[in-house]
Scaffold this motif. Structure first.
Motif, PDB file in Angstrom:
ATOM      1  N   ARG A   6       0.787  -1.241   0.057  1.00 20.74           N
ATOM      2  CA  ARG A   6       0.060  -0.039  -0.063  1.00 20.74           C
ATOM      3  C   ARG A   6       0.960   1.385  -0.197  1.00 20.74           C
ATOM      4  O   ARG A   6       2.086   1.409   0.595  1.00 20.74           O
ATOM      5  CB  ARG A   6      -1.012   0.021   1.329  1.00 20.74           C
ATOM      6  CG  ARG A   6      -0.568   0.546   2.655  1.00 20.74           C
ATOM      7  CD  ARG A   6       0.457  -0.219   2.941  1.00 20.74           C
ATOM      8  NE  ARG A   6       0.646  -0.258   4.689  1.00 20.74           N
ATOM      9  CZ  ARG A   6       1.264   0.827   5.156  1.00 20.74           C
ATOM     10  NH1 ARG A   6       1.889   1.595   4.586  1.00 20.74           N
ATOM     11  NH2 ARG A   6       1.286   0.986   6.411  1.00 20.74           N
ATOM     12  N   ALA A   8       0.351   5.129   1.225  1.00 18.19           N
ATOM     13  CA  ALA A   8      -0.850   5.488   2.246  1.00 18.19           C
ATOM     14  C   ALA A   8      -0.513   7.220   2.359  1.00 18.19           C
ATOM     15  O   ALA A   8      -0.225   7.735   3.609  1.00 18.19           O
ATOM     16  CB  ALA A   8      -0.910   5.098   3.312  1.00 18.19           C
ATOM     17  N   PRO A   9      -0.815   7.843   1.503  1.00 21.33           N
ATOM     18  CA  PRO A   9      -0.429   9.474   1.642  1.00 21.33           C
ATOM     19  C   PRO A   9      -1.761  10.077   2.399  1.00 21.33           C
ATOM     20  O   PRO A   9      -2.972   9.490   2.374  1.00 21.33           O
ATOM     21  CB  PRO A   9      -0.315   9.974   0.284  1.00 21.33           C
ATOM     22  CG  PRO A   9      -1.422   9.247  -0.712  1.00 21.33           C
ATOM     23  CD  PRO A   9      -1.236   7.715   0.224  1.00 21.33           C
ATOM     24  N   SER A  10      -1.371  11.393   3.156  1.00 19.67           N
ATOM     25  CA  SER A  10      -2.543  11.982   3.764  1.00 19.67           C
ATOM     26  C   SER A  10      -2.971  13.089   2.626  1.00 19.67           C
ATOM     27  O   SER A  10      -1.898  13.669   2.320  1.00 19.67           O
ATOM     28  CB  SER A  10      -2.079  12.352   4.976  1.00 19.67           C
ATOM     29  OG  SER A  10      -1.612  11.466   5.818  1.00 19.67           O
ATOM     30  N   ARG A  40      -4.108   3.939  -0.381  1.00 18.93           N
ATOM     31  CA  ARG A  40      -4.875   4.103   0.689  1.00 18.93           C
ATOM     32  C   ARG A  40      -4.682   5.757   1.163  1.00 18.93           C
ATOM     33  O   ARG A  40      -3.813   6.161   1.391  1.00 18.93           O
ATOM     34  CB  ARG A  40      -4.233   3.333   1.950  1.00 18.93           C
ATOM     35  CG  ARG A  40      -5.272   3.307   3.211  1.00 18.93           C
ATOM     36  CD  ARG A  40      -4.662   2.629   4.118  1.00 18.93           C
ATOM     37  NE  ARG A  40      -3.601   3.361   5.058  1.00 18.93           N
ATOM     38  CZ  ARG A  40      -2.725   2.804   5.897  1.00 18.93           C
ATOM     39  NH1 ARG A  40      -2.659   1.578   6.005  1.00 18.93           N
ATOM     40  NH2 ARG A  40      -1.981   3.414   6.480  1.00 18.93           N
ATOM     41  N   ASP A  42      -5.189   8.481   3.581  1.00 18.45           N
ATOM     42  CA  ASP A  42      -4.954   8.585   5.076  1.00 18.45           C
ATOM     43  C   ASP A  42      -5.614   9.743   5.557  1.00 18.45           C
ATOM     44  O   ASP A  42      -4.989  10.736   5.872  1.00 18.45           O
ATOM     45  CB  ASP A  42      -3.927   8.472   5.500  1.00 18.45           C
ATOM     46  CG  ASP A  42      -3.248   6.759   5.691  1.00 18.45           C
ATOM     47  OD1 ASP A  42      -3.794   6.179   5.269  1.00 18.45           O
ATOM     48  OD2 ASP A  42      -2.208   6.588   6.463  1.00 18.45           O
ATOM     49  N   TYR A 184      -3.204   7.647  13.744  1.00 18.85           N
ATOM     50  CA  TYR A 184      -2.684   7.058  12.741  1.00 18.85           C
ATOM     51  C   TYR A 184      -2.367   5.499  12.582  1.00 18.85           C
ATOM     52  O   TYR A 184      -2.725   4.545  12.076  1.00 18.85           O
ATOM     53  CB  TYR A 184      -1.642   7.637  11.873  1.00 18.85           C
ATOM     54  CG  TYR A 184      -0.250   6.808  11.233  1.00 18.85           C
ATOM     55  CD1 TYR A 184      -0.685   6.298  10.227  1.00 18.85           C
ATOM     56  CD2 TYR A 184       0.615   6.483  12.070  1.00 18.85           C
ATOM     57  CE1 TYR A 184       0.217   5.334   9.268  1.00 18.85           C
ATOM     58  CE2 TYR A 184       1.630   5.487  11.377  1.00 18.85           C
ATOM     59  CZ  TYR A 184       1.438   5.407  10.137  1.00 18.85           C
ATOM     60  OH  TYR A 184       2.506   4.102   9.663  1.00 18.85           O
ATOM     61  N   SER A 188      -3.973   2.682  10.762  1.00 20.06           N
ATOM     62  CA  SER A 188      -3.001   2.000   9.683  1.00 20.06           C
ATOM     63  C   SER A 188      -3.030   0.454  10.127  1.00 20.06           C
ATOM     64  O   SER A 188      -3.184  -0.359   9.268  1.00 20.06           O
ATOM     65  CB  SER A 188      -1.579   2.712   9.894  1.00 20.06           C
ATOM     66  OG  SER A 188      -0.852   1.991   8.984  1.00 20.06           O
ATOM     67  N   ARG A 202       8.391   1.629   3.461  1.00 21.61           N
ATOM     68  CA  ARG A 202       8.154   3.086   3.866  1.00 21.61           C
ATOM     69  C   ARG A 202       9.700   3.775   4.068  1.00 21.61           C
ATOM     70  O   ARG A 202      10.313   2.760   4.758  1.00 21.61           O
ATOM     71  CB  ARG A 202       6.951   3.170   4.799  1.00 21.61           C
ATOM     72  CG  ARG A 202       7.393   2.407   5.959  1.00 21.61           C
ATOM     73  CD  ARG A 202       6.035   2.441   7.189  1.00 21.61           C
ATOM     74  NE  ARG A 202       6.224   1.784   7.897  1.00 21.61           N
ATOM     75  CZ  ARG A 202       5.377   1.483   9.003  1.00 21.61           C
ATOM     76  NH1 ARG A 202       4.350   1.907   9.179  1.00 21.61           N
ATOM     77  NH2 ARG A 202       5.732   0.644  10.354  1.00 21.61           N
ATOM     78  N   HIS A 206       9.683   5.987   9.812  1.00 21.85           N
ATOM     79  CA  HIS A 206       8.577   5.045  10.483  1.00 21.85           C
ATOM     80  C   HIS A 206       8.826   3.971  11.287  1.00 21.85           C
ATOM     81  O   HIS A 206       8.284   3.206  11.962  1.00 21.85           O
ATOM     82  CB  HIS A 206       7.590   4.817   9.436  1.00 21.85           C
ATOM     83  CG  HIS A 206       6.843   5.629   9.023  1.00 21.85           C
ATOM     84  ND1 HIS A 206       5.586   6.162   9.703  1.00 21.85           N
ATOM     85  CD2 HIS A 206       6.545   6.465   7.830  1.00 21.85           C
ATOM     86  CE1 HIS A 206       4.831   6.907   9.142  1.00 21.85           C
ATOM     87  NE2 HIS A 206       5.432   7.367   7.895  1.00 21.85           N
TER      88      HIS A 206
HETATM   89  N1  GLU Z   1       0.131   8.390   6.088  1.00 20.75           N
HETATM   90  C1  GLU Z   1       1.040   7.823   6.517  1.00 20.75           C
HETATM   91  C2  GLU Z   1       2.317   8.800   6.241  1.00 20.75           C
HETATM   92  O1  GLU Z   1       2.077   9.323   5.106  1.00 20.75           O
HETATM   93  C3  GLU Z   1       1.672   6.241   6.080  1.00 20.75           C
HETATM   94  C4  GLU Z   1       2.840   5.887   6.797  1.00 20.75           C
HETATM   95  C5  GLU Z   1       2.808   4.405   6.213  1.00 20.75           C
HETATM   96  O2  GLU Z   1       3.170   3.920   5.240  1.00 20.75           O
HETATM   97  O3  GLU Z   1       2.477   3.716   7.361  1.00 20.75           O
HETATM   98  O4  GLU Z   1       3.456   9.148   6.732  1.00 20.75           O
END
Ligand code: GLU
Length: 454
Positions: A6, A8-10, A40, A42, A184, A188, A202, A206
């Motif tokens: 996935r 997963a941008p905000s 996804r 976020d 989050y 997540s 990622r 993280h």
């Molecule tokens: N929305 C999170 C971000 O952009 C996703 C991080 C992830 O990949 O778990 O940092």
């Protein structure tokens, strides 16, 4: 269910090069392993998320050449997060806390002052039923923390190798905010379970979340963490030393696109920078996919040099077939022939630079200060020789005759002849071969340009 990754941008801003790298590495991995790619969104932060950014994210990914097999919005899953929180409460893994941000900041500070790690002291766990009641009665609303277990957590990271986290390494993370919204980490993990995500790729920023997420996965579903593999790539730093995030305003995909960066140049750059592969432009995402391998990613922080991106863009443009670039050129309102493309492609940094050479060949140019220093006899000789040269047998023959004549009349040759001629005819110090440019300019325009100096 098959394998899933996935991105997963905000949707709280435009995609920048850091996001694009996450998207690309997930995409290349998916295409290499036959996994599917989930986009996804976020968007649990309702205050900062905007539909316009959701649209921009999709446009940017499409521009990059990245397609997705499914799209999911976290805002549509609030009920699942609430149910997961309920289950954690029932297990005694989610507990209410009432500390204000100020109290927490104070605790943090005093722990640091004592040389201790600023880990939450779990005071809320010791509250009696009565104390809870009286706090609630004063109108305080709790936030909810996940109770970490003391167990050691380890995972085999696809890029960093074996990672081990001791049980007492972190504060119990807040999973549910005072207003009842999930943070989050909870959202997540619930989604990673729900969508059967098999590999999380990622940034290394993280990495500190991973041990917590593994514990949470296990709390929600025994043995589920073993179904997920993790890979954390080191982040880029700007060449000047600052973190990329500080400069992101200037590094949005939209801005790069507007500046004429080709998506394949950007993808090549993002896939190759910080790896053992040479930093070179690839002609397709498929070629990048074939080269993609976690083991090539270096653990050292790579330096992001915008000049290098420009170099790749130049290199890519010099290799791309006209048919391919023509689509982008036309979209930008630039209409040229194959011949013109061939003539200028070695002398452009971005597609938009084509316009510059159009101006040089068919439009108006600035007078050159260098040319103004020339001997007036040279200008007169140019005019005479141009008058004598005929275009009857084509512009190439005209140029040949003109140069031969000019060499004889002025006694000049080599740089002594061609450099002033280039300045007069193009207003530029360098560029594509003069012979080729002249064939687009034609004799009349060339004469007009010389006449300006007389
Ligand atoms: N929305 C999170 C971000 O952009 C996703 C991080 C992830 O990949 O778990 O940092």
């Amino acid at each position: 269910m098959g394998e899933w990754v996935r991105f997963a941008p905000s949707p709280t801003g435009l995609l920048h090069v850091g996001n694009a790298r996450a998207a690309l590495l997930n995409y290349l991995y998916a295409r290499q392993k036959g996994a599917r790619f989930l986009l996804r969104i976020d968007d649990t932060d309702t205050e900062r998320s905007q539909p316009a950014f959701v649209e921009a994210i999709q446009n940017d990914l499409t521009w990059l050449g990245i397609s997705w097999d499914a799209i999911a919005f976290q805002s549509a899953h609030l009920q699942q997060y609430a149910l997961a929180a309920e289950r954690l409460r029932a297990m005694g893994r989610l507990y209410p806390c009432y500390e204000t941000p100020e109290e927490l900041a104070f605790q943090r500070k005093s722990l640091l002052a004592q040389g201790k790690p600023p880990i939450y002291n779990r005071a809320a766990l010791a509250l009696s039923e009565k104390e809870h009641q009286s706090l609630e009665n004063t109108g305080r609303k709790p936030h909810w923390r996940f109770r970490l277990s003391e167990e050691r957590v380890n995972w085999e990271d696809g890029i960093h190798g074996m990672m081990v986290f001791e049980g007492t390494y972190a504060s119990d993370p807040v999973l549910v905010r005072e207003d009842g919204l999930p943070v989050y980490t909870l959202a997540s993990v619930v989604d990673d379970l729900e969508f059967g995500i098999s590999c999380v790729i990622r940034g290394a920023d993280h990495m500190t979340n991973t041990a917590v997420q593994i514990q949470l996965l296990e709390a929600l579903e025994k043995n589920s963490a073993s179904r997920i593999s993790w890979a954390h790539y080191p982040l880029f730093r700007m060449r000047s030393g600052e973190e990329l995030s500080k400069r992101l305003g200037g590094m949005s995909l939209q801005m790069l696109r507007n500046n004429g960066i080709h998506p394949l140049a950007l993808c090549s750059f993002l896939a190759k920078l910080g790896t053992s592969d040479a930093l070179e432009a690839c002609l397709s995402l498929d070629a990048l996919r074939q080269d993609f391998d976690f083991s090539k990613i270096s653990l050292a922080e790579a330096q992001f040099d915008p000049q290098e991106l420009n170099r790749l863009n130049r290199h890519l443009l010099s290799m791309l077939p006209f048919g391919e670039v023509n689509i982008d050129l036309q979209k930008a309102g630039i209409f040229i022939s194959t011949e013109f493309w061939k003539a200028v492609r070695g002398n452009i940094n971005t597609l938009l630079d084509v316009c510059h050479w159009q101006e040089v060949c068919f439009g108006t140019i600035e007078s050159s200060a260098g040319a103004q220093q020339e001997d007036p006899a040279f200008f007169r000789a140019c005019i005479l020789c141009l008058e004598r040269a005929s275009e009857k047998f084509g512009t190439e023959k005209m140029w040949e005759d003109f140069i031969k004549d000019l060499t004889q009349s002025t006694g000049r040759n080599g740089r002594n002849l061609f450099h002033p001629l280039r300045l007069i005819l193009t207003g530029q110090e360098t560029g594509p071969e003069l012979r080729v440019l002249a064939s687009f300019m034609g004799r009349t325009r060339m004469m007009q340009r010389v006449q300006k100096y007389l």
